[in-house]
Design a protein around this motif. Sequence first.
Motif, PDB file in Angstrom:
ATOM      1  N   GLY A  90       1.938  11.027  12.692  1.00  0.00           N
ATOM      2  CA  GLY A  90       3.160  10.217  12.030  1.00  0.00           C
ATOM      3  C   GLY A  90       2.794   8.923  11.716  1.00  0.00           C
ATOM      4  O   GLY A  90       3.283   8.481  10.664  1.00  0.00           O
ATOM      5  N   ASP A  91       1.918   8.112  12.286  1.00  0.00           N
ATOM      6  CA  ASP A  91       1.435   6.788  11.987  1.00  0.00           C
ATOM      7  C   ASP A  91       0.434   6.686  10.522  1.00  0.00           C
ATOM      8  O   ASP A  91       0.774   5.972   9.758  1.00  0.00           O
ATOM      9  N   LEU A 116      -0.485  -7.507   9.045  1.00  0.00           N
ATOM     10  CA  LEU A 116       0.786  -7.536   9.935  1.00  0.00           C
ATOM     11  C   LEU A 116       0.878  -6.560  10.866  1.00  0.00           C
ATOM     12  O   LEU A 116       1.158  -6.410  12.291  1.00  0.00           O
ATOM     13  N   ALA A 117       0.521  -5.302  10.546  1.00  0.00           N
ATOM     14  CA  ALA A 117       0.580  -4.061  11.365  1.00  0.00           C
ATOM     15  C   ALA A 117      -0.170  -4.201  12.361  1.00  0.00           C
ATOM     16  O   ALA A 117      -0.264  -3.593  13.704  1.00  0.00           O
ATOM     17  N   ILE A 118      -1.673  -4.466  11.840  1.00  0.00           N
ATOM     18  CA  ILE A 118      -2.753  -4.407  13.194  1.00  0.00           C
ATOM     19  C   ILE A 118      -2.381  -5.713  14.098  1.00  0.00           C
ATOM     20  O   ILE A 118      -2.621  -5.481  15.185  1.00  0.00           O
ATOM     21  N   LEU A 119      -1.781  -6.986  13.574  1.00  0.00           N
ATOM     22  CA  LEU A 119      -1.590  -8.099  14.323  1.00  0.00           C
ATOM     23  C   LEU A 119      -0.397  -7.653  15.294  1.00  0.00           C
ATOM     24  O   LEU A 119      -0.470  -7.905  16.516  1.00  0.00           O
ATOM     25  N   PHE A 120       0.771  -7.051  14.823  1.00  0.00           N
ATOM     26  CA  PHE A 120       1.918  -6.770  15.749  1.00  0.00           C
ATOM     27  C   PHE A 120       1.410  -5.582  16.597  1.00  0.00           C
ATOM     28  O   PHE A 120       1.865  -5.583  18.053  1.00  0.00           O
ATOM     29  N   PRO A 143       6.872   1.011  14.921  1.00  0.00           N
ATOM     30  CA  PRO A 143       7.747  -0.376  14.555  1.00  0.00           C
ATOM     31  C   PRO A 143       6.691  -1.523  13.938  1.00  0.00           C
ATOM     32  O   PRO A 143       7.069  -2.296  13.321  1.00  0.00           O
ATOM     33  N   ALA A 144       5.458  -1.454  14.395  1.00  0.00           N
ATOM     34  CA  ALA A 144       4.660  -2.439  13.885  1.00  0.00           C
ATOM     35  C   ALA A 144       4.348  -2.195  12.309  1.00  0.00           C
ATOM     36  O   ALA A 144       4.542  -3.130  11.485  1.00  0.00           O
ATOM     37  N   ALA A 147       7.636  -3.290  10.563  1.00  0.00           N
ATOM     38  CA  ALA A 147       7.902  -4.904  10.366  1.00  0.00           C
ATOM     39  C   ALA A 147       6.775  -5.256   9.482  1.00  0.00           C
ATOM     40  O   ALA A 147       6.934  -6.239   8.710  1.00  0.00           O
ATOM     41  N   GLY A 148       5.302  -4.658   9.436  1.00  0.00           N
ATOM     42  CA  GLY A 148       4.607  -5.210   8.513  1.00  0.00           C
ATOM     43  C   GLY A 148       5.134  -4.830   7.064  1.00  0.00           C
ATOM     44  O   GLY A 148       4.511  -5.598   5.982  1.00  0.00           O
ATOM     45  N   TYR A 149       5.981  -4.062   6.776  1.00  0.00           N
ATOM     46  CA  TYR A 149       6.377  -3.636   5.333  1.00  0.00           C
ATOM     47  C   TYR A 149       7.659  -4.668   5.036  1.00  0.00           C
ATOM     48  O   TYR A 149       7.579  -5.347   4.085  1.00  0.00           O
ATOM     49  N   TRP A 150       8.581  -4.538   6.145  1.00  0.00           N
ATOM     50  CA  TRP A 150       9.822  -5.315   5.772  1.00  0.00           C
ATOM     51  C   TRP A 150       9.596  -6.973   5.813  1.00  0.00           C
ATOM     52  O   TRP A 150      10.329  -7.309   5.037  1.00  0.00           O
ATOM     53  N   LEU A 151       8.693  -7.255   6.663  1.00  0.00           N
ATOM     54  CA  LEU A 151       8.742  -8.803   6.650  1.00  0.00           C
ATOM     55  C   LEU A 151       8.227  -9.318   5.105  1.00  0.00           C
ATOM     56  O   LEU A 151       8.902 -10.474   4.773  1.00  0.00           O
ATOM     57  N   PRO A 152       7.103  -9.022   4.777  1.00  0.00           N
ATOM     58  CA  PRO A 152       6.764  -9.456   3.373  1.00  0.00           C
ATOM     59  C   PRO A 152       7.809  -9.182   2.385  1.00  0.00           C
ATOM     60  O   PRO A 152       7.754 -10.035   1.395  1.00  0.00           O
TER      61      PRO A 152
END
Length: 162
Positions: A90-91, A116-120, A143-144, A147-152
């Motif tokens: 799924g990831d 960001l996904a690796i960081l989160f 969720p990581a 978040a890595g998509y939505w933040l930028p």
Amino acid sequence: MAIAAAAAGHLGELPVMVALAIVTPPLVVTDVREHRLPNPLVAFAALGLLLAYCLDWLLTGSLDPGAIIIGMLVGAALLLCSVLGGLGMGDVKLGAVLASAAALVHPSLAGVLVFLAILFGGLQSIIVLVWTRDRRRSIALGPALLAGYWLPVAWLAAAHWV
């Protein structure tokens, strides 16, 4: 978010942003609770991506293969991680859709997404390890990735508003 993107001149990306906005909450909740990303939700996001490609092609008259290639490369890297035992499928599927969607907005956003996904995900792993001291415990990476998509994307939309 989608209205901001449309106002910023990213009308072609509107279908994927709307689809992702719809599926993000249930994906996060399901992944945190059950450690899985349901195929129908990821497929809905992929359908939004396909519609975004079609709309972008209709608006510009050409199809930029860069976003497709970036999504395939990120998907292949995540598939390798899955085969080696670090990720669920799924990831892999969600990561490929998100990377392609981010690259459709701007090619550099796919790199920011991965970073960001690796960081989160790393921060989440550290917190879980410190909190539970159980090295076998898995984390929800969905969720990581989201978040890595939505933040930028939110940052880009906000930058166009000012």
